[in-house]
Write a protein that holds these residues in place. Structure first.
Motif, PDB file in Angstrom:
ATOM      1  N   ASP A  42       0.743  -1.340   0.139  1.00  0.00           N
ATOM      2  CA  ASP A  42      -0.371  -0.126   0.112  1.00  0.00           C
ATOM      3  C   ASP A  42       0.772   1.203   0.016  1.00  0.00           C
ATOM      4  OD1 ASP A  42      -1.872   1.956   0.268  1.00  0.00           O
ATOM      5  OD2 ASP A  42      -2.170   1.087   2.053  1.00  0.00           O
ATOM      6  N   PRO A  43       0.841   2.200  -1.136  1.00  0.00           N
ATOM      7  CA  PRO A  43       1.924   2.866  -1.077  1.00  0.00           C
ATOM      8  C   PRO A  43       1.244   4.245  -0.381  1.00  0.00           C
ATOM      9  CG  PRO A  43       1.779   1.676  -3.200  1.00  0.00           C
ATOM     10  CD  PRO A  43       0.938   1.397  -2.534  1.00  0.00           C
ATOM     11  N   GLU A  44       0.133   4.131  -0.065  1.00  0.00           N
ATOM     12  CA  GLU A  44      -0.186   5.027   0.793  1.00  0.00           C
ATOM     13  C   GLU A  44      -0.151   5.451   2.393  1.00  0.00           C
ATOM     14  OE1 GLU A  44      -1.494   8.643  -0.862  1.00  0.00           O
ATOM     15  OE2 GLU A  44      -0.131   7.811  -2.512  1.00  0.00           O
ATOM     16  N   TYR A  45       0.414   4.053   2.591  1.00  0.00           N
ATOM     17  CA  TYR A  45       0.432   3.588   4.502  1.00  0.00           C
ATOM     18  C   TYR A  45       1.125   4.990   4.868  1.00  0.00           C
ATOM     19  CZ  TYR A  45       1.686   0.987   7.703  1.00  0.00           C
ATOM     20  OH  TYR A  45       1.993   0.460   9.450  1.00  0.00           O
ATOM     21  N   LEU A  46       0.546   5.779   6.005  1.00  0.00           N
ATOM     22  CA  LEU A  46       1.146   6.942   6.383  1.00  0.00           C
ATOM     23  C   LEU A  46       1.856   7.216   7.165  1.00  0.00           C
ATOM     24  CD1 LEU A  46      -2.592   8.486   7.867  1.00  0.00           C
ATOM     25  CD2 LEU A  46      -1.011   9.120   5.870  1.00  0.00           C
ATOM     26  N   ASP A  47       2.388   5.428   8.069  1.00  0.00           N
ATOM     27  CA  ASP A  47       3.454   5.304   8.579  1.00  0.00           C
ATOM     28  C   ASP A  47       4.542   5.421   7.853  1.00  0.00           C
ATOM     29  OD1 ASP A  47       2.256   5.415  11.194  1.00  0.00           O
ATOM     30  OD2 ASP A  47       2.825   3.604  11.177  1.00  0.00           O
ATOM     31  N   GLU A  48       4.738   4.663   6.474  1.00  0.00           N
ATOM     32  CA  GLU A  48       5.457   4.513   5.542  1.00  0.00           C
ATOM     33  C   GLU A  48       6.104   6.369   5.142  1.00  0.00           C
ATOM     34  OE1 GLU A  48       7.434   5.124   2.334  1.00  0.00           O
ATOM     35  OE2 GLU A  48       5.771   5.268   2.292  1.00  0.00           O
TER      36      GLU A  48
END
Length: 68
Positions: A42-48
């Motif tokens: 999930d490229p839109e993952y906030l922690d990343e």
């Protein structure tokens, strides 16, 4: 008690990088691998995004001094 604590905190040299034990480094490495694998799914993952902004997915580490 408060006087001793205030003396201890005032004597800390914040210019020196902090020391981190091996357990903390291993825990960080484990979290680092999890963050990278979650980003692939999930490229839109906030922690990343948070980790990426700080450079922790690359070579930077939180215990090293960073020039921002």
């Amino acid at each position: 008690m408060m006087n001793r604590l205030s003396q201890k905190l005032s004597s800390v040299n914040y210019e020196k990088p902090s020391r981190v034990n091996e357990i903390t480094r291993i825990k960080f490495l484990f979290c680092h691998m999890i963050q990278k694998s979650l980003h692939k799914n999930d490229p839109e993952y906030l922690d990343e995004k948070y980790w990426s902004e700080r450079g922790w997915l690359g070579k930077n580490r939180p215990w090293r001094t960073q020039k921002i």
